[in-house]
Motif scaffolding. Structure first.
Motif, PDB file in Angstrom:
ATOM      1  N   MET A   1       0.841  -1.186   0.000  1.00  0.00           N
ATOM      2  CA  MET A   1       0.000   0.000   0.000  1.00  0.00           C
ATOM      3  C   MET A   1       0.882   1.244   0.000  1.00  0.00           C
ATOM      4  O   MET A   1       1.959   1.251   0.592  1.00  0.00           O
ATOM      5  CB  MET A   1      -0.895   0.021   1.243  1.00  0.00           C
ATOM      6  N   SER A   2       0.400   2.268  -0.632  1.00  0.00           N
ATOM      7  CA  SER A   2       1.080   3.565  -0.660  1.00  0.00           C
ATOM      8  C   SER A   2       0.319   4.535   0.230  1.00  0.00           C
ATOM      9  O   SER A   2      -0.908   4.583   0.209  1.00  0.00           O
ATOM     10  CB  SER A   2       1.110   4.117  -2.082  1.00  0.00           C
ATOM     11  N   LYS A   3       1.078   5.310   0.987  1.00  0.00           N
ATOM     12  CA  LYS A   3       0.480   6.260   1.925  1.00  0.00           C
ATOM     13  C   LYS A   3       0.582   7.658   1.331  1.00  0.00           C
ATOM     14  O   LYS A   3       1.615   8.043   0.790  1.00  0.00           O
ATOM     15  CB  LYS A   3       1.221   6.177   3.253  1.00  0.00           C
ATOM     16  N   TYR A   4      -0.514   8.439   1.432  1.00  0.00           N
ATOM     17  CA  TYR A   4      -0.575   9.795   0.897  1.00  0.00           C
ATOM     18  C   TYR A   4      -1.115  10.759   1.941  1.00  0.00           C
ATOM     19  O   TYR A   4      -2.074  10.443   2.653  1.00  0.00           O
ATOM     20  CB  TYR A   4      -1.493   9.860  -0.324  1.00  0.00           C
ATOM     21  N   GLY A  55      -5.410  15.088   5.819  1.00  0.00           N
ATOM     22  CA  GLY A  55      -5.347  13.777   6.436  1.00  0.00           C
ATOM     23  C   GLY A  55      -4.409  12.859   5.695  1.00  0.00           C
ATOM     24  O   GLY A  55      -3.651  13.287   4.822  1.00  0.00           O
ATOM     25  N   VAL A  56      -4.491  11.588   6.045  1.00  0.00           N
ATOM     26  CA  VAL A  56      -3.618  10.573   5.460  1.00  0.00           C
ATOM     27  C   VAL A  56      -4.476   9.373   5.081  1.00  0.00           C
ATOM     28  O   VAL A  56      -5.367   8.970   5.833  1.00  0.00           O
ATOM     29  CB  VAL A  56      -2.519  10.148   6.467  1.00  0.00           C
ATOM     30  N   PHE A  57      -4.188   8.802   3.904  1.00  0.00           N
ATOM     31  CA  PHE A  57      -4.861   7.566   3.502  1.00  0.00           C
ATOM     32  C   PHE A  57      -3.877   6.614   2.860  1.00  0.00           C
ATOM     33  O   PHE A  57      -2.785   7.008   2.461  1.00  0.00           O
ATOM     34  CB  PHE A  57      -6.071   7.834   2.592  1.00  0.00           C
ATOM     35  N   ASP A  58      -4.274   5.354   2.780  1.00  0.00           N
ATOM     36  CA  ASP A  58      -3.517   4.300   2.114  1.00  0.00           C
ATOM     37  C   ASP A  58      -4.299   3.833   0.895  1.00  0.00           C
ATOM     38  O   ASP A  58      -5.518   3.649   0.982  1.00  0.00           O
ATOM     39  CB  ASP A  58      -3.318   3.101   3.048  1.00  0.00           C
ATOM     40  N   LEU A  85       3.856   9.829   0.752  1.00  0.00           N
ATOM     41  CA  LEU A  85       4.635   9.798   1.986  1.00  0.00           C
ATOM     42  C   LEU A  85       5.582   8.610   1.970  1.00  0.00           C
ATOM     43  O   LEU A  85       5.252   7.551   1.437  1.00  0.00           O
ATOM     44  CB  LEU A  85       3.713   9.713   3.199  1.00  0.00           C
ATOM     45  N   MET A  86       6.760   8.795   2.567  1.00  0.00           N
ATOM     46  CA  MET A  86       7.762   7.735   2.640  1.00  0.00           C
ATOM     47  C   MET A  86       8.066   7.424   4.096  1.00  0.00           C
ATOM     48  O   MET A  86       8.045   8.322   4.937  1.00  0.00           O
ATOM     49  CB  MET A  86       9.064   8.175   1.967  1.00  0.00           C
ATOM     50  N   THR A  87       8.375   6.189   4.347  1.00  0.00           N
ATOM     51  CA  THR A  87       8.835   5.808   5.677  1.00  0.00           C
ATOM     52  C   THR A  87      10.304   6.183   5.809  1.00  0.00           C
ATOM     53  O   THR A  87      10.984   6.473   4.815  1.00  0.00           O
ATOM     54  CB  THR A  87       8.684   4.288   5.911  1.00  0.00           C
ATOM     55  N   LEU A  91      13.499   6.241   2.902  1.00  0.00           N
ATOM     56  CA  LEU A  91      14.538   7.252   2.732  1.00  0.00           C
ATOM     57  C   LEU A  91      15.929   6.645   2.882  1.00  0.00           C
ATOM     58  O   LEU A  91      16.846   6.989   2.123  1.00  0.00           O
ATOM     59  CB  LEU A  91      14.344   8.394   3.725  1.00  0.00           C
ATOM     60  N   ASP A  92      16.093   5.714   3.827  1.00  0.00           N
ATOM     61  CA  ASP A  92      17.373   5.023   3.971  1.00  0.00           C
ATOM     62  C   ASP A  92      17.750   4.311   2.676  1.00  0.00           C
ATOM     63  O   ASP A  92      18.899   4.381   2.226  1.00  0.00           O
ATOM     64  CB  ASP A  92      17.321   3.999   5.114  1.00  0.00           C
ATOM     65  N   GLU A  93      16.790   3.642   2.067  1.00  0.00           N
ATOM     66  CA  GLU A  93      17.031   2.925   0.812  1.00  0.00           C
ATOM     67  C   GLU A  93      17.388   3.896  -0.305  1.00  0.00           C
ATOM     68  O   GLU A  93      18.296   3.647  -1.104  1.00  0.00           O
ATOM     69  CB  GLU A  93      15.798   2.103   0.433  1.00  0.00           C
ATOM     70  N   ALA A  94      16.702   5.031  -0.365  1.00  0.00           N
ATOM     71  CA  ALA A  94      16.995   6.033  -1.394  1.00  0.00           C
ATOM     72  C   ALA A  94      18.398   6.600  -1.225  1.00  0.00           C
ATOM     73  O   ALA A  94      19.100   6.847  -2.218  1.00  0.00           O
ATOM     74  CB  ALA A  94      15.959   7.155  -1.328  1.00  0.00           C
TER      75      ALA A  94
END
Length: 106
Positions: A1-4, A55-58, A85-87, A91-94
């Motif tokens: 799932m992607s979070k926005y 707000g935030v959704f998946d 949004l990124m976890t 960001l560590d992976e990027a």
């Protein structure tokens, strides 16, 4: 799932509809829209200032997010903006990647 993260402003008849229906019914309408593309709502808030609601959704991916944005914005009653949004792990992976890029003028 992607979070926005979503930010939205009611426009014209959207404001009248919000006043007539109330905030709970508008949140419920978003929940229904999210469920129609396989998503879910994490949080939903009204605010003062430049943004009426946020707000935030998946959702399952970018196509689902784009479909929601197109559907909602096409009504002309709401102006919605989405931010992926990124976890911290994303960001560590990027940060481990080394893309090749030439700056302008170099």
């Amino acid at each position: 799932m992607s979070k926005y993260l979503f930010e939205a402003n009611y426009v014209g008849d959207g404001i009248k509809g919000l006043m007539r229906e109330g905030g709970t019914k508008r949140r419920d309408a978003l929940v229904d829209a999210l469920e129609s593309v396989g998503g879910s709502l994490e949080c939903f808030y009204y605010a003062f200032g430049d943004t009426d609601v946020l707000g935030v959704f998946d959702v399952p991916g970018t196509a689902a997010a784009a479909a929601l944005s197109l559907m909602i914005n096409s009504t002309g009653n709401v102006d919605v903006r989405l931010r992926p949004l990124m976890t911290v792990e994303d960001l560590d992976e990027a940060a481990k990647k080394t893309p090749s890029y030439r700056a302008p003028g170099r």
